[in-house]
Motif scaffolding. Sequence first.
Motif, PDB file in Angstrom:
ATOM      1  N   GLN A   1     -67.091   3.976 -26.395  1.00 29.19           N
ATOM      2  CA  GLN A   1     -67.824   3.426 -27.527  1.00 29.19           C
ATOM      3  C   GLN A   1     -67.798   4.432 -28.662  1.00 29.19           C
ATOM      4  O   GLN A   1     -67.549   5.613 -28.468  1.00 29.19           O
ATOM      5  CB  GLN A   1     -69.255   3.118 -27.089  1.00 29.19           C
ATOM      6  CG  GLN A   1     -70.017   4.325 -26.561  1.00 29.19           C
ATOM      7  CD  GLN A   1     -71.255   3.934 -25.774  1.00 29.19           C
ATOM      8  OE1 GLN A   1     -71.217   3.088 -24.899  1.00 29.19           O
ATOM      9  NE2 GLN A   1     -72.366   4.539 -26.121  1.00 29.19           N
ATOM     10  N   SER A   2     -68.033   3.965 -29.878  1.00 28.93           N
ATOM     11  CA  SER A   2     -67.881   4.831 -31.044  1.00 28.93           C
ATOM     12  C   SER A   2     -68.974   5.886 -31.126  1.00 28.93           C
ATOM     13  O   SER A   2     -68.791   6.910 -31.776  1.00 28.93           O
ATOM     14  CB  SER A   2     -67.881   3.985 -32.318  1.00 28.93           C
ATOM     15  OG  SER A   2     -69.086   3.243 -32.416  1.00 28.93           O
ATOM     16  N   THR A   3     -70.114   5.654 -30.507  1.00 25.82           N
ATOM     17  CA  THR A   3     -71.176   6.647 -30.481  1.00 25.82           C
ATOM     18  C   THR A   3     -71.385   7.111 -29.042  1.00 25.82           C
ATOM     19  O   THR A   3     -71.180   6.345 -28.094  1.00 25.82           O
ATOM     20  CB  THR A   3     -72.486   6.073 -31.029  1.00 25.82           C
ATOM     21  OG1 THR A   3     -72.849   4.902 -30.275  1.00 25.82           O
ATOM     22  CG2 THR A   3     -72.344   5.693 -32.488  1.00 25.82           C
TER      23      THR A   3
ATOM     24  N   VAL B   1     -64.541  13.114 -24.428  1.00 29.25           N
ATOM     25  CA  VAL B   1     -63.087  13.296 -24.345  1.00 29.25           C
ATOM     26  C   VAL B   1     -62.357  12.076 -24.898  1.00 29.25           C
ATOM     27  O   VAL B   1     -61.330  12.204 -25.578  1.00 29.25           O
ATOM     28  CB  VAL B   1     -62.657  13.584 -22.898  1.00 29.25           C
ATOM     29  CG1 VAL B   1     -61.137  13.549 -22.764  1.00 29.25           C
ATOM     30  CG2 VAL B   1     -63.188  14.950 -22.460  1.00 29.25           C
ATOM     31  N   GLN B   2     -62.881  10.886 -24.631  1.00 29.05           N
ATOM     32  CA  GLN B   2     -62.229   9.679 -25.155  1.00 29.05           C
ATOM     33  C   GLN B   2     -62.260   9.680 -26.685  1.00 29.05           C
ATOM     34  O   GLN B   2     -61.299   9.270 -27.343  1.00 29.05           O
ATOM     35  CB  GLN B   2     -62.910   8.414 -24.610  1.00 29.05           C
ATOM     36  CG  GLN B   2     -63.045   8.371 -23.087  1.00 29.05           C
ATOM     37  CD  GLN B   2     -61.817   8.864 -22.356  1.00 29.05           C
ATOM     38  OE1 GLN B   2     -60.691   8.379 -22.567  1.00 29.05           O
ATOM     39  NE2 GLN B   2     -62.006   9.842 -21.476  1.00 29.05           N
ATOM     40  N   LEU B   3     -63.359  10.153 -27.262  1.00 24.65           N
ATOM     41  CA  LEU B   3     -63.440  10.251 -28.715  1.00 24.65           C
ATOM     42  C   LEU B   3     -62.474  11.316 -29.241  1.00 24.65           C
ATOM     43  O   LEU B   3     -61.901  11.165 -30.322  1.00 24.65           O
ATOM     44  CB  LEU B   3     -64.875  10.574 -29.145  1.00 24.65           C
ATOM     45  CG  LEU B   3     -65.899   9.445 -28.913  1.00 24.65           C
ATOM     46  CD1 LEU B   3     -67.305   9.919 -29.261  1.00 24.65           C
ATOM     47  CD2 LEU B   3     -65.542   8.213 -29.745  1.00 24.65           C
ATOM     48  N   GLN B   4     -62.291  12.394 -28.468  1.00 26.40           N
ATOM     49  CA  GLN B   4     -61.289  13.398 -28.843  1.00 26.40           C
ATOM     50  C   GLN B   4     -59.895  12.767 -28.884  1.00 26.40           C
ATOM     51  O   GLN B   4     -59.109  13.031 -29.802  1.00 26.40           O
ATOM     52  CB  GLN B   4     -61.296  14.546 -27.830  1.00 26.40           C
ATOM     53  CG  GLN B   4     -62.369  15.601 -28.073  1.00 26.40           C
ATOM     54  CD  GLN B   4     -62.226  16.743 -27.086  1.00 26.40           C
ATOM     55  OE1 GLN B   4     -62.440  16.596 -25.889  1.00 26.40           O
ATOM     56  NE2 GLN B   4     -61.859  17.904 -27.594  1.00 26.40           N
ATOM     57  N   LYS B   5     -59.590  11.975 -27.885  1.00 28.34           N
ATOM     58  CA  LYS B   5     -58.284  11.324 -27.822  1.00 28.34           C
ATOM     59  C   LYS B   5     -58.064  10.391 -29.011  1.00 28.34           C
ATOM     60  O   LYS B   5     -56.943  10.185 -29.466  1.00 28.34           O
ATOM     61  CB  LYS B   5     -58.154  10.548 -26.502  1.00 28.34           C
ATOM     62  CG  LYS B   5     -58.002  11.457 -25.297  1.00 28.34           C
ATOM     63  CD  LYS B   5     -58.372  10.777 -23.992  1.00 28.34           C
ATOM     64  CE  LYS B   5     -57.405   9.688 -23.615  1.00 28.34           C
ATOM     65  NZ  LYS B   5     -57.699   9.158 -22.253  1.00 28.34           N
ATOM     66  N   GLN B   6     -59.168   9.826 -29.531  1.00 28.87           N
ATOM     67  CA  GLN B   6     -59.080   8.927 -30.675  1.00 28.87           C
ATOM     68  C   GLN B   6     -59.160   9.680 -32.002  1.00 28.87           C
ATOM     69  O   GLN B   6     -59.055   9.078 -33.073  1.00 28.87           O
ATOM     70  CB  GLN B   6     -60.210   7.894 -30.603  1.00 28.87           C
ATOM     71  CG  GLN B   6     -60.144   6.988 -29.368  1.00 28.87           C
ATOM     72  CD  GLN B   6     -61.421   6.182 -29.172  1.00 28.87           C
ATOM     73  OE1 GLN B   6     -62.190   5.985 -30.112  1.00 28.87           O
ATOM     74  NE2 GLN B   6     -61.652   5.731 -27.960  1.00 28.87           N
ATOM     75  N   GLY B   7     -59.363  11.004 -31.914  1.00 29.39           N
ATOM     76  CA  GLY B   7     -59.420  11.820 -33.114  1.00 29.39           C
ATOM     77  C   GLY B   7     -60.696  11.703 -33.900  1.00 29.39           C
ATOM     78  O   GLY B   7     -60.735  12.024 -35.097  1.00 29.39           O
ATOM     79  N   CYS B   8     -61.792  11.260 -33.253  1.00 28.17           N
ATOM     80  CA  CYS B   8     -63.050  11.086 -33.996  1.00 28.17           C
ATOM     81  C   CYS B   8     -64.225  11.748 -33.283  1.00 28.17           C
ATOM     82  O   CYS B   8     -65.372  11.307 -33.409  1.00 28.17           O
ATOM     83  CB  CYS B   8     -63.340   9.597 -34.217  1.00 28.17           C
ATOM     84  SG  CYS B   8     -63.336   8.612 -32.705  1.00 28.17           S
TER      85      CYS B   8
ATOM     86  N   PHE C   1     -59.187  13.230 -19.066  1.00 29.04           N
ATOM     87  CA  PHE C   1     -58.151  12.753 -19.976  1.00 29.04           C
ATOM     88  C   PHE C   1     -57.321  11.639 -19.349  1.00 29.04           C
ATOM     89  O   PHE C   1     -56.856  10.731 -20.037  1.00 29.04           O
ATOM     90  CB  PHE C   1     -57.239  13.913 -20.394  1.00 29.04           C
ATOM     91  CG  PHE C   1     -57.686  14.616 -21.648  1.00 29.04           C
ATOM     92  CD1 PHE C   1     -57.284  14.171 -22.901  1.00 29.04           C
ATOM     93  CD2 PHE C   1     -58.535  15.711 -21.579  1.00 29.04           C
ATOM     94  CE1 PHE C   1     -57.707  14.804 -24.058  1.00 29.04           C
ATOM     95  CE2 PHE C   1     -58.969  16.353 -22.731  1.00 29.04           C
ATOM     96  CZ  PHE C   1     -58.558  15.895 -23.972  1.00 29.04           C
ATOM     97  N   ALA C   2     -57.136  11.705 -18.028  1.00 27.89           N
ATOM     98  CA  ALA C   2     -56.288  10.725 -17.356  1.00 27.89           C
ATOM     99  C   ALA C   2     -57.026   9.440 -16.993  1.00 27.89           C
ATOM    100  O   ALA C   2     -56.392   8.406 -16.768  1.00 27.89           O
ATOM    101  CB  ALA C   2     -55.684  11.337 -16.090  1.00 27.89           C
ATOM    102  N   SER C   3     -58.360   9.491 -16.948  1.00 29.40           N
ATOM    103  CA  SER C   3     -59.140   8.325 -16.517  1.00 29.40           C
ATOM    104  C   SER C   3     -59.331   7.350 -17.667  1.00 29.40           C
ATOM    105  O   SER C   3     -59.865   7.717 -18.721  1.00 29.40           O
ATOM    106  CB  SER C   3     -60.506   8.766 -15.979  1.00 29.40           C
ATOM    107  OG  SER C   3     -60.357   9.598 -14.846  1.00 29.40           O
ATOM    108  N   ASP C   4     -58.930   6.106 -17.460  1.00 30.55           N
ATOM    109  CA  ASP C   4     -59.070   5.083 -18.501  1.00 30.55           C
ATOM    110  C   ASP C   4     -60.469   4.488 -18.548  1.00 30.55           C
ATOM    111  O   ASP C   4     -60.803   3.757 -19.479  1.00 30.55           O
ATOM    112  CB  ASP C   4     -58.055   3.961 -18.277  1.00 30.55           C
ATOM    113  CG  ASP C   4     -56.628   4.441 -18.504  1.00 30.55           C
ATOM    114  OD1 ASP C   4     -56.434   5.323 -19.362  1.00 30.55           O
ATOM    115  OD2 ASP C   4     -55.720   3.955 -17.809  1.00 30.55           O
TER     116      ASP C   4
END
Length: 353
Positions: free
Chosen positions: A17-19, A41-48, A80-83
């Motif tokens: 989620q975005s937040t 980490v997911q937000l890192q992957k999205q660059g935000c 990083f690998a977990s979706d």
Amino acid sequence: MQNELIAKVPPSDTMAQSTLPCYKETGGLGLFQLKRMWHKVQLQKQGCADKKIIEDEWSLDVMIMDTLGLGLTPTIESIFASDSFFEFENWVEKSHGRAISNAKRNQLNKSIVSFFEETDIKNETASVETPRYSILTPLQWQSWDDNGYVIIPALVPKKLCEDVCNMLYERLKMDKNNPASWYSCHALKQGVMVQIFNDITMQVIRSLPQVRDVFEQLWGRKNLIVSTDRLSFNPPQTESWQFPGPHIHWDINFNKPLTFATQGLLYLTDVTAEQGAFSCVSGFHKEIDNWLANLPKNTNPHSFNFDKFHSTPLAAKAGSLIVWRHTLPHGSCPNKGNTPRIVQYINMTPLSK
């Protein structure tokens, strides 16, 4: 029971989620902060991602990894690998190796709440009142003050060191009596680092009271968190295999004020000065503030050429613990001996903001 519970919970967040979720939001394991770690980490992957939040919570996240015996590198790789968080949480339970007890879960959650709500974390890490005995000699304290490091010989029984070495040879499919096997490729080998973090033989050494006593006396406080770190295997150099490093370096985030911190390793084999011994720039903890202040503007301390400094290789027998202030530039060196240098990295730190 927990395995069945988690397996039945469908993944509800295949995308971050975005937040960030609240640190108290949990999954099937009932652990605070775990879901927030995955989302960061997911937000890192999205660059935000918010870099300040990541830095501010880094010590907390490391504490969680250490307490659960996960190891920093494999945990980051898994996140990083977990979706989905569901996938990551399953990995956490599997890597922990056994059901997380209610006592461990409650204590971990209590520490996490203390971190965020700024209750008195120091109450959990109170000063050492009266040590059972003084494990450090006056000469060792003098070395700590003057040189920034201390060597405690024969701290760990040689048999326990041999157990870890034998486990390493077995896991890497090497023969300790066959030098040709020491240079074979293996997925767990990254240069001289060996990505084994939480074997039972390593856990036994980490849990020794005399190891804890050393760190408690150096920190002057109790309830330190023991790191879940890896091993290192540094074989003799040959014409076809040259020492890849790490050479003299720091493991410091210079974006934050320098505070007291330790690093440490245990020699699992006898190590002479020329046998790839741990090396450091002795006494630099007394100079670092002035040195940093006089660096040319916009110079990255990590890019400095430490060849200009004199580093001291520290020889010691198997079972010797070496602890150094993290402000000392340090590293390994080429092994010019006849047998491998094997070490287990060990450190202890308090949880602090």
